[in-house]
Scaffold this active site. Sequence first.
Site, PDB file in Angstrom:
ATOM      1  N   ASP A  26      51.250 -57.288 -86.315  1.00 10.25           N
ATOM      2  CA  ASP A  26      51.755 -58.142 -85.242  1.00 10.25           C
ATOM      3  C   ASP A  26      53.153 -57.692 -84.797  1.00 10.25           C
ATOM      4  OD1 ASP A  26      51.738 -60.173 -83.450  1.00 10.25           O
ATOM      5  OD2 ASP A  26      51.937 -61.793 -84.903  1.00 10.25           O
ATOM      6  N   HIS A  43      51.858 -51.058 -78.378  1.00  6.44           N
ATOM      7  CA  HIS A  43      50.576 -50.742 -79.020  1.00  6.44           C
ATOM      8  C   HIS A  43      50.479 -49.248 -79.338  1.00  6.44           C
ATOM      9  CE1 HIS A  43      49.516 -54.802 -78.352  1.00  6.44           C
ATOM     10  NE2 HIS A  43      49.282 -54.700 -77.061  1.00  6.44           N
ATOM     11  N   LEU A 137      40.363 -43.093 -99.096  1.00  5.69           N
ATOM     12  CA  LEU A 137      40.636 -44.436 -98.581  1.00  5.69           C
ATOM     13  C   LEU A 137      39.705 -44.795 -97.417  1.00  5.69           C
ATOM     14  CD1 LEU A 137      43.907 -46.216 -97.959  1.00  5.69           C
ATOM     15  CD2 LEU A 137      42.578 -45.696 -95.937  1.00  5.69           C
TER      16      LEU A 137
HETATM   17  C1  FPP Z   1      49.510 -57.529 -82.055  1.00  8.14           C
HETATM   18  O1  FPP Z   1      50.781 -57.406 -81.443  1.00  8.14           O
HETATM   19  C2  FPP Z   1      48.758 -56.265 -81.990  1.00  8.14           C
HETATM   20  C3  FPP Z   1      47.526 -56.089 -81.408  1.00  8.14           C
HETATM   21  C4  FPP Z   1      46.771 -57.184 -80.776  1.00  8.14           C
HETATM   22  C5  FPP Z   1      46.878 -54.765 -81.340  1.00  8.14           C
HETATM   23  C6  FPP Z   1      47.140 -53.878 -82.513  1.00  8.14           C
HETATM   24  C7  FPP Z   1      46.429 -52.594 -82.388  1.00  8.14           C
HETATM   25  C8  FPP Z   1      46.917 -51.415 -82.844  1.00  8.14           C
HETATM   26  C9  FPP Z   1      48.224 -51.257 -83.514  1.00  8.14           C
HETATM   27  C10 FPP Z   1      46.125 -50.155 -82.720  1.00  8.14           C
HETATM   28  C11 FPP Z   1      44.699 -50.288 -83.103  1.00  8.14           C
HETATM   29  C12 FPP Z   1      44.014 -49.020 -83.094  1.00  8.14           C
HETATM   30  C13 FPP Z   1      42.730 -48.820 -82.724  1.00  8.14           C
HETATM   31  C14 FPP Z   1      42.159 -47.463 -82.874  1.00  8.14           C
HETATM   32  C15 FPP Z   1      41.867 -49.892 -82.207  1.00  8.14           C
HETATM   33  P1  FPP Z   1      51.125 -58.356 -80.223  1.00  8.14           P
HETATM   34  O2  FPP Z   1      50.729 -57.685 -78.952  1.00  8.14           O
HETATM   35  O3  FPP Z   1      50.492 -59.702 -80.434  1.00  8.14           O
HETATM   36  O4  FPP Z   1      52.687 -58.448 -80.329  1.00  8.14           O
HETATM   37  P2  FPP Z   1      53.587 -59.695 -79.897  1.00  8.14           P
HETATM   38  O5  FPP Z   1      53.192 -60.824 -80.815  1.00  8.14           O
HETATM   39  O6  FPP Z   1      54.985 -59.210 -80.137  1.00  8.14           O
HETATM   40  O7  FPP Z   1      53.297 -59.987 -78.465  1.00  8.14           O
END
Ligand code: FPP
Length: 250
Positions: A26, A43, A137
């Site tokens: 997050d 992201h 893993l």
């Molecule tokens: C939450 O941060 C994050 C996500 C919803 C997406 C996380 C995904 C990745 C790190 C990459 C995944 C990789 C693949 C290959 C699918 P947020 O956007 O909710 O952050 P905020 O709370 O600060 O708004």
Amino acid sequence: MLNLFKKKEQAVTLDKIPNHIGIIMDGNGRWAKKRMQPRVMGHKAGMDALQEVTIAASELGVKVLTVYAFSTENWTRPQDEVKFIMNLPVEFFDKYVPELHKNNVRVQVIGETSRLPKDTFEAMERAREKTKHNSGLILNFALNYGGRAEITSAVKEIAQDVLDAKLNPGDITEDLIANYLMTHSLPYLYRDPDLIIRTSGELRLSNFLPWQSAYSEFYFTPTLWPDFKKDGLIEAITEYNRRHRRFGGV
Ligand code: FPP
């Protein structure tokens, strides 16, 4: 006992490495906002952090890393952001999978993948297929995953098997229920996370592995996911080493 030298002068000794770690990644959006960048850049940086954490976890001997990449609730985000996140698996396959493959990492996916856009689904399938013989893993993506939806579909399947006389209600045990959950695809001993990490200071589970986390240890950190990296993982495992898991015993 594992000795990790974070800095020259500071040795970290870890004698318990969690077999299965779950991560709620997050804070990507906030990370980008702090840098006056569009949310999606968070992201992108989150993918780099995930790669570093995966390699570090694999070197430490972690067996399964389940990462919450997209929840069933995330579809309500702005369309452009959803589109961007759905395209990440394509980039993941081209840019990140080769190094993971070299490190003997196996990619798996849980979630309602049949409802993903075709390109997203196919990229994840390619990653899964390419790495399926790796014995290191398991990097397990929770993609379009929701814990209550997972339990609901398990209950439906169990009810159907009872109707079809394949099962008696008396056969329904915790172990049997676990066999109907999406995590049944993981090695039997490592289906449940020993440790769940959530970054960015939020103190919630947000529908992530509610059944499987019944006895997990929780580690919350204010660090935003793109900044978490290898040091963050070592700190989380160091904290896990201070905990005494009793599983309801004394
Ligand atoms: C939450 O941060 C994050 C996500 C919803 C997406 C996380 C995904 C990745 C790190 C990459 C995944 C990789 C693949 C290959 C699918 P947020 O956007 O909710 O952050 P905020 O709370 O600060 O708004």
